[in-house]
Design a protein around this motif. Structure first.
Motif, PDB file in Angstrom:
ATOM      1  N   ILE A   1       0.858  -1.273   0.203  1.00 65.54           N
ATOM      2  CA  ILE A   1       0.189   0.137   0.197  1.00 65.54           C
ATOM      3  C   ILE A   1       1.050   1.322  -0.240  1.00 65.54           C
ATOM      4  O   ILE A   1       1.311   1.566   1.090  1.00 65.54           O
ATOM      5  N   TYR A   2       0.936   2.300  -0.959  1.00 61.67           N
ATOM      6  CA  TYR A   2       1.573   2.901  -1.532  1.00 61.67           C
ATOM      7  C   TYR A   2       0.790   4.971  -1.232  1.00 61.67           C
ATOM      8  O   TYR A   2      -0.356   4.814  -1.481  1.00 61.67           O
ATOM      9  N   ALA A   3       1.430   5.536  -1.322  1.00 65.74           N
ATOM     10  CA  ALA A   3       1.087   7.062  -0.843  1.00 65.74           C
ATOM     11  C   ALA A   3       2.231   7.728  -0.888  1.00 65.74           C
ATOM     12  O   ALA A   3       3.105   7.988   0.222  1.00 65.74           O
ATOM     13  N   ASP A   4       2.094   8.450  -1.574  1.00 64.36           N
ATOM     14  CA  ASP A   4       2.900   9.723  -2.143  1.00 64.36           C
ATOM     15  C   ASP A   4       2.306  11.273  -2.245  1.00 64.36           C
ATOM     16  O   ASP A   4       1.380  11.522  -3.254  1.00 64.36           O
ATOM     17  N   SER A   5       2.384  12.363  -1.781  1.00 59.43           N
ATOM     18  CA  SER A   5       2.076  14.191  -1.836  1.00 59.43           C
ATOM     19  C   SER A   5       0.351  13.507  -1.891  1.00 59.43           C
ATOM     20  O   SER A   5      -0.225  14.237  -2.294  1.00 59.43           O
ATOM     21  N   VAL A   6      -0.074  12.982  -0.963  1.00 60.71           N
ATOM     22  CA  VAL A   6      -1.516  12.942  -0.283  1.00 60.71           C
ATOM     23  C   VAL A   6      -1.703  13.488   0.976  1.00 60.71           C
ATOM     24  O   VAL A   6      -0.823  14.090   1.956  1.00 60.71           O
ATOM     25  N   GLU A   7      -3.147  13.675   1.154  1.00 60.84           N
ATOM     26  CA  GLU A   7      -3.913  14.530   2.106  1.00 60.84           C
ATOM     27  C   GLU A   7      -5.073  13.765   3.168  1.00 60.84           C
ATOM     28  O   GLU A   7      -5.649  13.423   1.628  1.00 60.84           O
ATOM     29  N   ASN A   8      -4.938  13.774   4.066  1.00 59.48           N
ATOM     30  CA  ASN A   8      -6.755  13.384   4.746  1.00 59.48           C
ATOM     31  C   ASN A   8      -7.315  12.065   3.745  1.00 59.48           C
ATOM     32  O   ASN A   8      -7.791  11.412   3.564  1.00 59.48           O
ATOM     33  N   VAL A   9      -5.765  11.179   4.326  1.00 63.32           N
ATOM     34  CA  VAL A   9      -6.550   9.377   4.355  1.00 63.32           C
ATOM     35  C   VAL A   9      -6.728   8.687   5.982  1.00 63.32           C
ATOM     36  O   VAL A   9      -5.919   9.179   6.081  1.00 63.32           O
ATOM     37  N   VAL A  10      -7.282   7.677   5.755  1.00 60.64           N
ATOM     38  CA  VAL A  10      -7.743   7.207   6.663  1.00 60.64           C
ATOM     39  C   VAL A  10      -7.619   5.577   6.275  1.00 60.64           C
ATOM     40  O   VAL A  10      -8.189   5.027   5.348  1.00 60.64           O
TER      41      VAL A  10
END
Length: 456
Positions: free
Chosen positions: A112-121
């Motif tokens: 599971i990957y996330a880059d330069s995101v916001e407001n993630v749960v």
């Protein structure tokens, strides 16, 4: 911290009003022989494109490769839901972040990957299982391409990880790099199926709250790192129960930026209840508390209190070294990293109310380097009970071992073996204060409680 809590309350309110996107409606299948990556990603993308909401994983077993999280998405695992990582490397997407650090100079893979995101749960009472035993360790830094992390966030904001169970990563379980306003609350972590199986890695993050984590890891458990010039700063970790074959609470090893304003309290450290297998470390753990600066950087205003420890070979380890490993790749093909050309600094550490029982015989240490002392450390209300047993005949070998400064070596609490003191060995230090310290050994031990060398 007030701003963080306000943001989380707003996010929770929004999630209650937002639309649900059930992964079964977007192509996922409750069948471990079916690759649901596309279906889960489809639900995430649709959710994000429509302004955000909950991507729901219902009860059942789903197999997937890499998924990419997007802003304003709540990945919610219902009770009885399990996301299993694929055991085929072809199902993992190679990514390279624009953020420059030791861990991003090459492509990496993760479940599971996330880059330069916001407001993630990511929340719910389900499980994410990486099935990491399927991936062999091939080299010292192979986790980038051949052993996936389970969860990685990079340069992201307003992240909440709550209630879920995380199991069996190929490498580190969860890595948060250069992230701001992170809340990790009430999660359960089991990561003892491969090498480099850390439980939690906060790396150059700001404004973080971790509470109520139950973790059992082969490698380090609660780990703060700084693999770029960005410090770990303004972090509170509390009310956790952790087991580790290595270091239960560790600031280091990578320390290019360092650590500032760190509060860690109310932690129980204990041996794992499952002692059938070990990849790294010691059966009872290497250390309970390791505070290290070895790659430049600073460590200041760090408070560790109300810690209960069972086991660990050398419970408290404070180390200023000069390994000098940098974060920028000089030659990607050769894997060379540009070195750091200066020694860092440790100043302003308070350790209070730490109860240690059934520890190994090594003792504890606070060590700097000639001309580079550890400064301004206070230790109070510490009880250290360990097995002891060092005899007069052992002292000569101990003295010879400690002569080696080991300036460039990887910092580890066991690096010198038994120390000259059965309590605390302090070397190259200034303004170190002890108050209300009790040292006891099960077997007679000829070493003094305290030994000081080059100390003001």
């Amino acid at each position: 911290m007030r701003q963080l809590l306000t943001t989380l309350l707003v996010m929770t309110a929004l999630s209650l009003q937002a639309k649900d996107y059930n992964i079964m409606d977007y192509g996922a299948n409750n069948n471990l022989e079916f690759n649901s990556t596309w279906g889960i990603q489809n639900a995430i993308d649709q959710c994000a494109n429509e302004g955000g909401g909950r991507v729901v994983v219902p009860a059942g077993e789903f197999m997937m490769g890499t998924i990419i999280l997007r802003s304003n998405v709540n990945l919610h695992l219902e009770q009885g839901a399990t996301l299993y990582g694929s055991t085929d490397l072809k199902d993992y997407k190679r990514v390279k972040s624009s953020y420059v650090s030791l861990r991003t100079h090459t492509e990496t893979i993760q479940l599971i990957y996330a880059d330069s995101v916001e407001n993630v749960v990511i929340d719910g009472y389900g499980t994410i299982d990486g099935r990491g035993r399927a991936f062999e360790k091939l080299s010292w830094n192979d986790e980038g391409i051949t052993r996936p992390h389970l969860l990685r966030f990079i340069q992201s904001r307003h992240i909440t990880i709550k209630d879920i169970t995380l199991k069996n990563s190929g490498c580190w379980m969860q890595h948060y790099l250069a992230c701001d306003q992170v809340m990790i609350d009430g999660i359960r972590v089991f990561n003892r199926n491969n090498y480099n199986n850390d439980a939690l890695d906060l790396d150059g993050c700001h404004d973080v709250v971790v509470k109520g984590m139950m973790a059992d890891s082969d490698d380090d458990a609660i780990t703060l790192k700084s693999t770029s010039p960005r410090l770990c700063e303004n972090i509170t970790i509390s009310d956790c129960v952790v087991s580790s074959h290595c270091n239960a609470i560790k600031l280091g090893t990578e320390t290019n930026g360092g650590f500032r304003n760190i509060n860690i309290r109310g932690i129980v450290v204990k041996p794992s209840s499952d002692q059938k297998e070990r990849f790294f470390g010691q059966w009872i753990g290497i250390s309970a508390i390791s505070l290290e600066i070895v790659d430049g950087g600073v460590l200041e205003n760090v408070n560790v209190s109300n810690i209960t420890v069972e086991g660990t070979e050398s419970p408290i380890f404070v180390r200023l070294g000069n390994r000098g490993r940098g974060y920028i790749a000089e030659d990607l093909n050769a894997g060379k990293i540009v070195p750091i050309d200066h020694v860092g600094r440790i100043s302003g550490v308070h350790l209070d109310n730490i109860q240690i029982y059934r520890a190994g015989s090594i003792g504890c240490s606070i060590t700097g380097l000639p001309g580079y002392p550890v400064e301004n450390v206070s230790l109070s209300r510490i009880t250290l009970h360990h097995k002891g047993g060092v005899k007069e005949a052992d002292l000569s070998a101990i003295a010879d071992s400690i002569k080696d400064e080991k300036e460039k070596e990887y910092p580890e609490a066991t690096m010198w073996g038994n120390l000259p003191a059965k309590g605390f060995y302090v070397c190259h230090a200034r303004n170190i204060k002890f108050a209300d310290i009790e040292i006891r050994t099960e077997q007679p031990d000829v070493r003094p409680d305290f030994v000081r060398e080059d100390v003001d």
